[in-house]
Design a protein around this motif. Structure first.
Motif, PDB file in Angstrom:
ATOM      1  N   ARG A 248     -32.720  18.026  21.387  1.00 30.43           N
ATOM      2  CA  ARG A 248     -31.813  18.366  22.483  1.00 30.43           C
ATOM      3  C   ARG A 248     -32.173  17.588  23.743  1.00 30.43           C
ATOM      4  O   ARG A 248     -31.313  16.989  24.389  1.00 30.43           O
ATOM      5  N   ARG A 249     -33.463  17.578  24.080  1.00 27.40           N
ATOM      6  CA  ARG A 249     -33.889  16.910  25.311  1.00 27.40           C
ATOM      7  C   ARG A 249     -33.655  15.404  25.237  1.00 27.40           C
ATOM      8  O   ARG A 249     -33.214  14.783  26.209  1.00 27.40           O
TER       9      ARG A 249
ATOM     10  N   ARG B 118     -31.435  13.893  23.420  1.00 27.33           N
ATOM     11  CA  ARG B 118     -29.995  13.640  23.468  1.00 27.33           C
ATOM     12  C   ARG B 118     -29.495  13.696  24.911  1.00 27.33           C
ATOM     13  O   ARG B 118     -28.664  12.896  25.329  1.00 27.33           O
ATOM     14  N   ASP B 119     -30.020  14.633  25.691  1.00 27.47           N
ATOM     15  CA  ASP B 119     -29.581  14.788  27.084  1.00 27.47           C
ATOM     16  C   ASP B 119     -29.930  13.574  27.935  1.00 27.47           C
ATOM     17  O   ASP B 119     -29.207  13.239  28.883  1.00 27.47           O
TER      18      ASP B 119
ATOM     19  N   GLU C 211     -35.810  21.354  19.931  1.00 33.92           N
ATOM     20  CA  GLU C 211     -35.889  21.210  21.376  1.00 33.92           C
ATOM     21  C   GLU C 211     -36.044  19.745  21.769  1.00 33.92           C
ATOM     22  O   GLU C 211     -35.418  19.268  22.729  1.00 33.92           O
TER      23      GLU C 211
END
Length: 496
Positions: free
Chosen positions: A160-161, A163-164, A157
């Motif tokens: 992902r965060r 990377r965003d 998680e």
């Protein structure tokens, strides 16, 4: 408890001589600002945690729990570095301190800067202690084996965060640029608020000394060019390396090669690696001594080492650098298809050198490791790269650190080797598919075993054998009769 953590951190900063008692209130106020704290009790207790890394970790965890920062690694690293920056003097002060220490001795200067880099938590000592490290016997001496566990892990998680919201930018241009000194950091670029460098003049250029935040050996340091320019190995490289050992005779210094596959991970910024450590290659024996006709003041020898090394010694630093430059120029254009060496594929150059310099017995010493990065259909990752049968252990590039005899192995091996050991002990296990052939070979060699300590020793020994074999793959001229003859052909070309 946050007041206790801050009080104890300041006390440790005083104990480690990062600050003096006079600085106590100022530092406390700066930390309070970073944490969004508006007041501080007069009778704040001290915390049980006593080390700076533990106290920092506790403060950052508090900041996450109180929603001062988000629970993401980049945010935590930035806050941690900014807190420690409250304890670290400005670059001009540190540079002056280094200069004063150097007037006593080069050792006193590097000791000062090394301790500062550890105490300021720029060198991540707590994380480094997680690494698994041992020595393994080999035909070439005791090799150093490290399983790298120091890099902090992120859960999916967080990945992902981050990377965003990863932020792009071209400042600093890379993680080695001098502009990293004091840089706050951002998503996608590490926090460097507590980072300091020492300006080292070398042959009319400014270079900068820093320590590696994730050291692999004692006093693992980096010397970086002021200009952001590509890695380049030439005679000027050898002159710089030798000149550095004149200023810091207690350190070795070396460079990654300047071509892909045989180079290190960062080829976009000219830099070297140094330190205060004796690797197995440092004490390698000579297979053959030879003369260099054009350089009578330089002694030369071929080393007993899995990679192809020419060792040069001289009391004359200029002659030594010239000899190294001559050998490099010959090697860049040298082909020997009997030894699988091809200098060029059309306009693509394949030959280069990994150099290492040190002082020995009042002489200068320069090791030239011959490298070739050619690929074929049979060896798509490189003819002189770890071959496929060793990829279950090591498939990454063989850079300077591996060249001198220190294996930096991936973190996955910690759990994978635990399963392998269970297999050798006839316990329920889940051996990774890429280790199955090796596991069966070990079982056939050693049979079933019941003593975990014996299994530990065997696996460490066999890892050393694997790493020695990896280095042999990277050797251009093998340590065989035919390989030494091929090496002699190159020496003849150097002297022709």
């Amino acid at each position: 408890m946050i007041y206790a953590y801050i009080t104890s951190l300041i006390k440790e900063g005083i104990n480690k001589e990062l600050i003096t008692p006079v600085d106590r209130i100022y530092v406390r106020n700066r930390i309070m600002h970073l944490l969004g704290i508006s007041s501080f009790p007069e009778d704040a207790p001290e915390a049980e945690e006593t080390s700076i890394p533990e106290l920092l970790e506790a403060i950052v965890d508090w900041a996450v729990s109180e929603h001062v920062i988000e629970d993401m690694l980049a945010n935590k690293e930035i806050l941690s570095a900014n807190i420690m920056n409250c304890f670290v003097a400005r670059p001009s002060v540190i540079q002056q301190q280094f200069k004063e220490k150097y007037s006593q001795s080069p050792v006193a200067a590097t000791d000062y800067f090394y301790e500062l880099s550890k105490n300021s938590n720029y060198i991540q000592m707590k994380r480094i202690q997680k690494n698994i490290h041992f020595k393994a016997e080999s035909a070439y001496g005791d090799l150093d084996i490290t399983i790298n566990l120091s890099k902090p892990e992120k859960d999916p998680e967080q990945i992902r965060r981050e990377r965003d919201i990863k932020q792009s930018g071209n400042y600093p241009k890379c993680v080695l640029c001098v502009e990293n000194e004091g840089y706050n950091g951002r998503f996608g670029h590490p926090a460097r608020a507590n980072h300091r460098v020492i300006q080292i003049p070398l042959l009319g250029e400014n270079w900068y000394l820093q320590y590696s935040p994730y050291m692999y050996y004692n006093e693992h340091s980096i010397l970086l060019a002021e200009e952001h320019r590509d890695m380049k190995i030439d005679q000027a490289t050898f002159r710089r390396l030798i000149a550095f050992t004149e200023q810091f005779p207690h350190y070795f210094i070396g460079s990654n090669a300047d071509l892909p596959i045989v180079g290190g991970s960062i080829l976009s910024h000219d830099h070297y690696q140094a330190g205060r450590y004796e690797f197995a290659m440092t004490n390698a024996a000579s297979v053959m001594k030879t003369d260099l006709k054009e350089f009578p003041s330089v002694k030369a020898a071929i080393l007993k080492w899995p990679l192809s090394v020419i060792r040069l010694n001289s009391a004359n630093p200029e002659q030594l650098a010239e000899a190294g430059g001559h050998i490099l120029n010959v090697w860049k254009n040298y082909s020997d298809m009997e030894a699988n060496v091809l200098a060029y594929s059309e306009d693509t150059r394949h030959n280069t050198i990994t150099p290492i310099a040190r002082r020995r017995n009042n002489e200068f010493e320069l090791d030239l490791v011959l490298r070739n990065n050619r690929t074929t259909e049979a060896y798509p990752m490189g003819i002189f790269h770890p071959h496929a049968d060793k990829h279950h252990i090591k498939k990454e590039n063989i850079g300077l650190i591996e060249v001198v005899g220190l294996a930096v192995l991936p973190a996955r091996l910690k759990d994978e080797l635990a399963e392998l050991k269970k297999f050798l002990l006839d316990l329920p296990c889940n051996v990774a598919s890429h280790h199955e052939a090796w596991a069966l070979q070990l079982k056939a060699t050693y049979g079933s075993m019941k003593d975990p300590a014996t299994v530990d020793a065997i696996v460490e020994k066999e890892l050393g054998i694997k790493f020695a074999s990896v280095l042999e793959d990277a050797g251009v001229f093998k340590q065989t009769d035919a390989g030494i003859v091929a090496f002699q052909r190159f020496i003849n070309a150097v002297n022709s």
